[in-house]
Design an enzyme around this catalytic site. Structure first.
Site, PDB file in Angstrom:
ATOM      1  CG  HIS A 117      42.777  44.952   0.049  1.00  0.00           C
ATOM      2  ND1 HIS A 117      43.122  45.809  -0.956  1.00  0.00           N
ATOM      3  CD2 HIS A 117      43.925  44.582   0.654  1.00  0.00           C
ATOM      4  CE1 HIS A 117      44.430  45.982  -0.926  1.00  0.00           C
ATOM      5  NE2 HIS A 117      44.944  45.261   0.031  1.00  0.00           N
ATOM      6  NE  ARG A 121      50.462  47.752   4.134  1.00  0.00           N
ATOM      7  CZ  ARG A 121      49.783  47.093   3.199  1.00  0.00           C
ATOM      8  NH1 ARG A 121      50.412  46.608   2.155  1.00  0.00           N
ATOM      9  NH2 ARG A 121      48.489  46.906   3.308  1.00  0.00           N
ATOM     10  CD  GLU A 150      52.853  48.077  -2.083  1.00  0.00           C
ATOM     11  OE1 GLU A 150      52.051  47.134  -2.140  1.00  0.00           O
ATOM     12  OE2 GLU A 150      52.831  48.906  -1.168  1.00  0.00           O
ATOM     13  CG  ASP A 167      49.210  47.302  -4.793  1.00  0.00           C
ATOM     14  OD1 ASP A 167      48.170  47.416  -5.467  1.00  0.00           O
ATOM     15  OD2 ASP A 167      49.245  47.515  -3.581  1.00  0.00           O
ATOM     16  NE  ARG A 196      45.191  44.384  -4.940  1.00  0.00           N
ATOM     17  CZ  ARG A 196      45.938  44.542  -3.854  1.00  0.00           C
ATOM     18  NH1 ARG A 196      46.871  45.473  -3.822  1.00  0.00           N
ATOM     19  NH2 ARG A 196      45.766  43.793  -2.794  1.00  0.00           N
ATOM     20  CB  CYS A 220      53.881  40.381   2.242  1.00  0.00           C
ATOM     21  SG  CYS A 220      54.017  42.072   1.655  1.00  0.00           S
TER      22      CYS A 220
HETATM   23  C1  PEP Z   1      50.684  43.769  -2.096  1.00  0.00           C
HETATM   24  O1  PEP Z   1      50.414  44.762  -2.788  1.00  0.00           O
HETATM   25  O2  PEP Z   1      51.143  42.702  -2.565  1.00  0.00           O
HETATM   26  C2  PEP Z   1      50.459  43.794  -0.647  1.00  0.00           C
HETATM   27  C3  PEP Z   1      50.845  42.801   0.117  1.00  0.00           C
HETATM   28  O3  PEP Z   1      49.771  44.856  -0.145  1.00  0.00           O
HETATM   29  P1  PEP Z   1      48.186  44.977  -0.220  1.00  0.00           P
HETATM   30  O4  PEP Z   1      47.639  43.687  -0.751  1.00  0.00           O
HETATM   31  O5  PEP Z   1      47.711  45.294   1.143  1.00  0.00           O
HETATM   32  O6  PEP Z   1      48.001  46.125  -1.174  1.00  0.00           O
HETATM   33 MG    MG Z   2      49.960  46.645  -1.845  1.00  0.00          MG
END
Ligand code: PEP
Ligand code: MG
Length: 591
Positions: free
Chosen positions: A194, A337, A436, A460, A470, A507
């Protein structure tokens, strides 16, 4: 000094250069504060008092230790006292306060940094070890000169710097919004952590997973950050600087060519329209989203709203924040979300031990179902905001139909309460599911019967399907969006959704990679949601190819058995179909 090149993981594209700032929890950030001529003696007196106070503190510690069993350690403090009596250091500070007319804490911090740098570079081991003494005493003096709580605030940064850190949490990164920061460099982290996503959002180049950058880079070292290739160049030569400046202007030019299609639809040459939406982390980013011509927000990561604060946001506060975003984007859709706490996103106001919610732990929807108080407050706020524009609601980390039903049961209870209270909301609000977790992709045929839309979260989905953390730089090579298992799960999800006539978005970071976006288009994805800065390039891609060509490519890559082969074939087709989409300078963020 020789030029040194370090290789890490490219996290946010772009090139930046500037002096480094090693940010660790210990470091101090002190802004220059101008003082008037008549205040100069006061500043000098403050500095002298701080020296006296620090001396008293050290003598007191020494006395205490001397009377205990640790007496052999008491002599360490002799070295500290010597620093306090160092005439050269004291005179330099006083002289500079007089000549530069800046606050004593600022001048002292500058002189201290210089001393630390000189001592660190000394060959003699004994003298080099004195660096610890100098910095310990220095911190004590600074504490006696200013409010200790303010020593580490990023708000204090006044010069444009490259932040070098062992680790930065997403909330640290979020707090850097609008600060004087040119780039991020981190020892740890993966490309979809993130912090990396946040850097992209902020439009700041970032390189992560450098392992020991904090040891190899000194404070104030001049460095170049190449966020496309994941390189750091320490002490670049004039030649290197010139070639990077040249490259930077070519990139600006390259990106500039996409700007002209900002107001045109994302439509293929054979007339297939797709939605190109933005991922939003901070409401402050709205102007950038609008500037890039996004078709709304495909993912509003609401958890950033819960970070960097000591309490939980109230319903009213959340309502106001969502309303602001919804109104600003109207008539486009905003997909909010619900809280996705956990993994590498921590919320300081909840006193829950971090090890309770690792990636496979008590996170996201699991947490919300267990804490309906927190969940209901957010749902009420989102529903209330839904009358101010177009809002879609989306649940993270759903693992199958059972969790979707539980979440919907709470949603319906909240809707009923709002009705009873005569509070308006969009009663036809669309409710979607993030795909995910592999089990969600495998049950997407069932979920599609009960959801209004899907959004595939590949960040995810990849980590859970391939068992690759990740945020871990050690496993970054295994993080493979083109892996046949991933492509099959995506295809399965899209087909299941279309069978029930519901749209599917994606996304995760994968949607902003032109090479993979071409494959996703061919798999019949309806919506691509990404960091706003990536939108123009993907729009250009979509407008340059036909759906038919993309579908043919998708069929071909589904037969391949490795991500590498998928990448090669897609890249080759992309170069043939749309030669000006990817620059020769590289910069494929997702491999
Ligand atoms: C994902 O997991 O691809 C996603 C968009 O959510 P985040 O990156 O916030 O976990
Ligand atoms: Mg995610």
């Amino acid at each position: 000094m020789n030029e040194i090149i370090l290789k890490g993981i490219p996290a946010a594209s772009g090139i930046a250069e500037g002096p480094s700032f090693i940010l660790d929890k210990q470091d101090f950030i002190i802004p220059p504060r101008a003082v008037m001529e008549k205040e100069v003696p006061i500043e000098i007196a403050r500095f002298e008092e701080a020296l006296i106070k620090t001396r008293e503190e050290i003598l007191a510690i020494q006395k205490k230790i001397g009377s205990e069993a640790l007496s052999q350690h008491a002599q360490i403090f002799d070295a500290h006292l010597l620093v306090l009596e160092d005439k050269v250091l004291i005179e330099e500070v006083i002289k500079r306060i007089k000549s530069e007319k800046l606050s004593s804490e600022y001048i002292f911090s500058e002189v201290l940094r210089k001393y630390i740098k000189i001592f660190s570079a000394i060959e003699d081991e004994y003298l080099r070890e004195r660096v610890g003494d100098v910095s310990d005493v220095g911190r004590r003096i600074l504490k006696n000169l200013m409010d200790e709580n303010k020593l580490h605030e990023l708000d204090n940064l006044t010069e444009e710097l490259v932040i070098v850190s062992h680790d930065l949490s997403p909330s640290d990164t979020a707090s850097m919004y609008n600060k004087n920061i040119k780039a991020f460099v981190m020892d740890v982290g993966g490309r979809t952590s993130h912090t990396a996503i946040m850097a992209k959002t902020l439009g700041i180049p970032a390189v992560v997973g450098l392992k020991d950058a904090t040891l190899r880079i000194q404070n104030q070292d001049y460095i170049i950050v190449d966020g496309r290739k994941g390189l750091i160049i320490i002490h670049p030569t004039e030649e290197t600087k010139a070639s990077y400046r040249d490259l930077k202007s070519r990139i600006v030019q390259f990106r500039g060519q996409f700007g002209v299609i900002k107001d045109l639809p994302a439509e293929t040459t054979d007339g297939q329209k797709v939605v190109l939406a933005a991922n939003l982390e901070l409401p402050e980013e709205i102007p950038v989203v609008l500037e890039q011509g996004a078709d709304g927000i495909g993912l509003f990561r609401s958890e950033y709203f819960y970070m960097n604060r000591v309490d939980l946001p109230s319903e009213e506060e959340q309502f106001e924040a969502y309303k602001k975003v919804v109104e600003a984007l109207s008539p486009e859709t905003v997909t909010i979300r619900t809280l996705d706490l956990g993994g590498d996103k921590f919320i300081s106001s909840l006193e829950i031990p971090r090890d309770m919610y690792p990636f496979l732990g008590w996170r996201a929807i699991r947490f919300c179902l267990a804490r309906p108080d927190i969940f209901k407050t957010q749902l009420r706020a989102i529903l209330r905001a839904s009358t101010f524009g177009r809002v879609r609601l989306m649940y993270p980390m759903i693992s199958g139909p059972s969790e979707l039903r539980q979440a919907n049961a709470i949603l319906h209870e909240v809707m009923k309460n709002l009705k009873d209270e005569n509070i308006p909301f969009d009663e036809k609000i669309l409710v979607g599911v993030m795909i995910e977790v592999p089990s969600a992709a495998m049950t997407s045929d069932m979920l599609a019967k009960e959801a209004d839309f899907f959004s595939i979260g590949t960040n995810d989905l990849i980590q859970y399907t391939l068992a690759v953390d990740r945020v871990n730089q050690q496993t970054d090579d295994l993080y493979d969006p083109g892996h046949p298992a991933i492509l099959r799960l995506i295809k399965r999800t899209i087909d299941a959704a279309h069978k029930e006539n519901i749209p599917v978005g994606l996304c995760g970071e994968m949607s902003s990679d032109p090479v993979l976006a071409l494959v996703l288009l061919g798999l019949n994805l309806d919506e691509f949601s990404m960091s706003p800065v990536s939108i123009p390039q993907i729009k250009k891609l979509i407008r340059s190819v036909s759906l038919k060509d993309a579908q043919e490519l998708a069929q071909a890559v589904l037969q391949l058995s490795t991500g590498e082969e998928v990448g090669e074939l897609s890249k080759q087709r992309l170069r043939e179909l749309a030669p000006d989409i990817i620059s020769n300078e590289g910069g494929n963020q997702n491999k």
